[in-house]
Design a protein around this motif. Structure first.
Motif, PDB file in Angstrom:
ATOM      1  N   ILE A  97       0.728  -1.084   0.124  1.00 32.83           N
ATOM      2  CA  ILE A  97      -0.452   0.057  -0.003  1.00 32.83           C
ATOM      3  C   ILE A  97       0.800   1.524  -0.065  1.00 32.83           C
ATOM      4  O   ILE A  97       0.897   2.189  -0.691  1.00 32.83           O
ATOM      5  CB  ILE A  97      -1.031   0.028   1.563  1.00 32.83           C
ATOM      6  N   GLN A  98       2.035   1.150   1.324  1.00 31.20           N
ATOM      7  CA  GLN A  98       3.036   2.433   0.576  1.00 31.20           C
ATOM      8  C   GLN A  98       3.521   2.485  -0.699  1.00 31.20           C
ATOM      9  O   GLN A  98       3.079   3.823  -0.317  1.00 31.20           O
ATOM     10  CB  GLN A  98       3.857   2.202   1.695  1.00 31.20           C
ATOM     11  N   GLU A  99       3.810   1.683  -1.783  1.00 32.90           N
ATOM     12  CA  GLU A  99       4.661   1.858  -2.233  1.00 32.90           C
ATOM     13  C   GLU A  99       3.457   2.407  -3.383  1.00 32.90           C
ATOM     14  O   GLU A  99       3.876   3.248  -4.392  1.00 32.90           O
ATOM     15  CB  GLU A  99       4.989   0.704  -2.895  1.00 32.90           C
ATOM     16  N   ALA A 100       2.198   1.771  -2.922  1.00 31.71           N
ATOM     17  CA  ALA A 100       0.755   2.274  -4.332  1.00 31.71           C
ATOM     18  C   ALA A 100       0.935   3.985  -4.032  1.00 31.71           C
ATOM     19  O   ALA A 100       0.838   4.931  -5.302  1.00 31.71           O
ATOM     20  CB  ALA A 100      -0.090   0.788  -4.457  1.00 31.71           C
ATOM     21  N   MET A 101       0.973   3.888  -2.670  1.00 34.32           N
ATOM     22  CA  MET A 101       0.678   5.305  -3.116  1.00 34.32           C
ATOM     23  C   MET A 101       2.036   6.409  -3.552  1.00 34.32           C
ATOM     24  O   MET A 101       1.489   6.972  -3.581  1.00 34.32           O
ATOM     25  CB  MET A 101       0.175   5.655  -1.244  1.00 34.32           C
ATOM     26  N   ASN A 102       3.005   5.586  -2.584  1.00 32.14           N
ATOM     27  CA  ASN A 102       4.141   6.350  -3.067  1.00 32.14           C
ATOM     28  C   ASN A 102       3.916   6.719  -4.270  1.00 32.14           C
ATOM     29  O   ASN A 102       4.972   8.041  -5.223  1.00 32.14           O
ATOM     30  CB  ASN A 102       5.678   6.072  -2.478  1.00 32.14           C
ATOM     31  N   SER A 103       4.116   5.871  -4.862  1.00 35.56           N
ATOM     32  CA  SER A 103       4.204   5.729  -6.800  1.00 35.56           C
ATOM     33  C   SER A 103       3.534   7.161  -7.250  1.00 35.56           C
ATOM     34  O   SER A 103       3.910   7.255  -8.123  1.00 35.56           O
ATOM     35  CB  SER A 103       4.053   4.217  -7.143  1.00 35.56           C
ATOM     36  N   TYR A 104       2.140   6.576  -6.789  1.00 34.89           N
ATOM     37  CA  TYR A 104       0.717   8.336  -7.090  1.00 34.89           C
ATOM     38  C   TYR A 104       1.233   9.370  -7.107  1.00 34.89           C
ATOM     39  O   TYR A 104       1.649   9.959  -8.010  1.00 34.89           O
ATOM     40  CB  TYR A 104      -0.275   8.262  -6.843  1.00 34.89           C
ATOM     41  N   PHE A 105       2.003   9.515  -5.597  1.00 33.31           N
ATOM     42  CA  PHE A 105       2.531  10.948  -5.046  1.00 33.31           C
ATOM     43  C   PHE A 105       3.507  11.398  -6.255  1.00 33.31           C
ATOM     44  O   PHE A 105       4.186  12.184  -7.423  1.00 33.31           O
ATOM     45  CB  PHE A 105       3.158  11.023  -4.104  1.00 33.31           C
ATOM     46  N   ALA A 106       4.347  10.153  -6.388  1.00 33.12           N
ATOM     47  CA  ALA A 106       6.275  10.901  -7.286  1.00 33.12           C
ATOM     48  C   ALA A 106       5.773  11.048  -8.734  1.00 33.12           C
ATOM     49  O   ALA A 106       6.418  11.408  -9.543  1.00 33.12           O
ATOM     50  CB  ALA A 106       6.747   9.019  -7.637  1.00 33.12           C
ATOM     51  N   SER A 107       4.447  10.715  -9.174  1.00 32.34           N
ATOM     52  CA  SER A 107       3.931  10.413 -10.640  1.00 32.34           C
ATOM     53  C   SER A 107       3.033  11.813 -11.012  1.00 32.34           C
ATOM     54  O   SER A 107       3.054  11.729 -12.272  1.00 32.34           O
ATOM     55  CB  SER A 107       3.287   9.398 -11.305  1.00 32.34           C
ATOM     56  N   ARG A 108       1.816  12.024 -10.234  1.00 30.88           N
ATOM     57  CA  ARG A 108       1.110  12.654 -10.361  1.00 30.88           C
ATOM     58  C   ARG A 108       1.754  14.864 -10.912  1.00 30.88           C
ATOM     59  O   ARG A 108       1.267  14.857 -11.516  1.00 30.88           O
ATOM     60  CB  ARG A 108       0.028  13.094  -9.479  1.00 30.88           C
ATOM     61  N   PRO A 109       3.554  14.819 -10.598  1.00 29.69           N
ATOM     62  CA  PRO A 109       3.461  15.445 -10.830  1.00 29.69           C
ATOM     63  C   PRO A 109       3.860  16.000 -12.276  1.00 29.69           C
ATOM     64  O   PRO A 109       4.259  17.174 -13.367  1.00 29.69           O
ATOM     65  CB  PRO A 109       5.274  16.563 -10.152  1.00 29.69           C
ATOM     66  N   ASN A 110       3.722  14.306 -12.901  1.00 24.99           N
ATOM     67  CA  ASN A 110       4.031  14.895 -14.604  1.00 24.99           C
ATOM     68  C   ASN A 110       3.388  15.462 -15.289  1.00 24.99           C
ATOM     69  O   ASN A 110       4.610  15.839 -17.079  1.00 24.99           O
ATOM     70  CB  ASN A 110       4.295  12.943 -14.918  1.00 24.99           C
TER      71      ASN A 110
END
Lengths: 288, 68
Positions: free
Chosen positions: A112-125
């Motif tokens: 869950i942590q990785e999924a959330m962090n992945s979203y946070f990292a990709s949303r600025p793109n």
């Protein structure tokens, strides 16, 4: 709880470390730079902005203006998660990028942590792609006197009872008089990883939440004063932006949606306790 | 004597022009005391309301909350 340095003040608590820099009105919370209000020295005491400091240290503040000004503090149990920040900066004569986004650690479920962090990292793109494209077009057109700018940041609005609500603000300057800011609210269940991305997700099936919420929003909007509205407000959009703050559901208008740019993002607080019968069962805990 | 009067008048006129064009505006900060409670129990630490923001003495409040 506090440490002093000639140039900065440090406030440390469980999973939290706030550093107030002198004079510029900015502070860092676990390395996350945010506007805090400038602390100052008075009678050998550092005076710090109460709401910013205490909310970040795990207190809820309730303001009373009658019979005299007072604040009631209630300690809250923050989730056992560390909210760190990743920052990426880039500056040239034609492009200024300053991106901050959260990175969680300490959650029980690493998936869950990785999924959330992945979203946070990709949303600025998407916003950054717009900035890069605009820079190219500005250079090609010979408009190099203005730098394209993208500044993305977030605030932690709610971090209790197993839920996390964030508010992302993406500022983009593509030329012209001023840039534009877009907000995105975020609400997630830290135990299941489920996100609640639209208002509809908060309510039981069949709930006419637009009809339910609109009168209170209208009442508060009309109370903001005559002449503020660019267009009359009748009802919220089904996908109106929101986040959770304290005991409230906060609904906001976007820039220019009903008010001029200078009015910012008008916000309307609706106590979650008034919605408890129509919230989906897993969110009932927020209304308690 | 007449020269002094002219000089005084000129200075007065200059002052009017300068301060008329560049008025010195002093805005007094609203500085109101804010009492504090912890779950309804009064704290001795007081905050200050300054231009819409409440500031609190960090060390004093930290000590009081730490011992509460």
């Amino acid at each position: 709880m506090t440490a002093y340095d000639p140039a900065r003040v440090i406030v440390a608590g469980p999973n939290r470390r706030i550093i107030f820099s002198s004079g510029n009105g900015l502070a860092t919370v676990n390395g996350h730079e945010v506007r805090s209000g400038a602390p100052f020295l008075e009678n050998d005491q550092f005076m710090v902005p109460a709401r910013f400091c205490l909310e970040n240290m795990g207190y809820r503040l309730t303001w009373h203006s009658s019979p005299s000004y007072s604040i009631d503090l209630v300690p809250i149990e923050l989730n056992n998660v560390v909210i760190g920040t990743i920052r990426e900066r880039q500056e040239t004569s034609t492009l200024i990028i300053d991106v901050q986004y959260p990175r969680l650690s300490g959650l029980e479920s690493t998936d869950i942590q990785e999924a959330m962090n992945s979203y946070f990292a990709s949303r600025p793109n998407a916003t950054l792609q717009q900035a890069y494209q605009n820079e190219k077009e500005m250079i090609a057109g010979g408009f190099t006197q203005w730098a394209t700018e993208a500044a993305l940041n977030y605030t932690v609005e709610y971090n209790e009872k197993g839920f996390l609500s964030l508010l992302f603000e993406d500022y983009l300057y593509l030329g012209g008089v001023h840039g534009n800011t877009c907000r995105t609210g975020y609400l997630a269940d830290l135990k299941t990883g489920k996100t609640y991305s639209t208002l509809k997700d908060l309510f039981k099936d069949g709930t006419d939440y637009v009809a339910l919420l609109s009168p209170e929003v209208k009442k508060q909007f009309d109370g903001m004063g005559e002449g503020l509205a660019l267009s009359p407000f009748e009802q919220i959009r089904p996908d109106q932006g929101f986040y959770i703050k304290g005991n409230d559901l906060v609904i906001y208008f976007d820039l220019y949606e009903h008010t001029p740019y200078a009015a910012g993002f008008p916000e309307f607080h609706i106590p979650l306790s008034t919605l408890s019968s129509v919230l989906v069962p897993e969110l009932a805990v927020l209304a308690e | 004597m007449v020269r002094r009067l002219y000089r005084a008048a000129a200075l007065a006129l200059a002052a009017v022009v300068v301060f008329g064009l560049f008025p010195v505006v002093t805005v007094a900060a609203v500085n109101e005391p804010v009492s504090m409670t912890l779950q309804g129990t009064p704290l001795t630490t007081k905050g200050e309301l300054i231009d819409g923001t409440t500031f609190v003495p960090l060390k004093e409040l930290g000590v009081e909350l730490g011992s509460a």
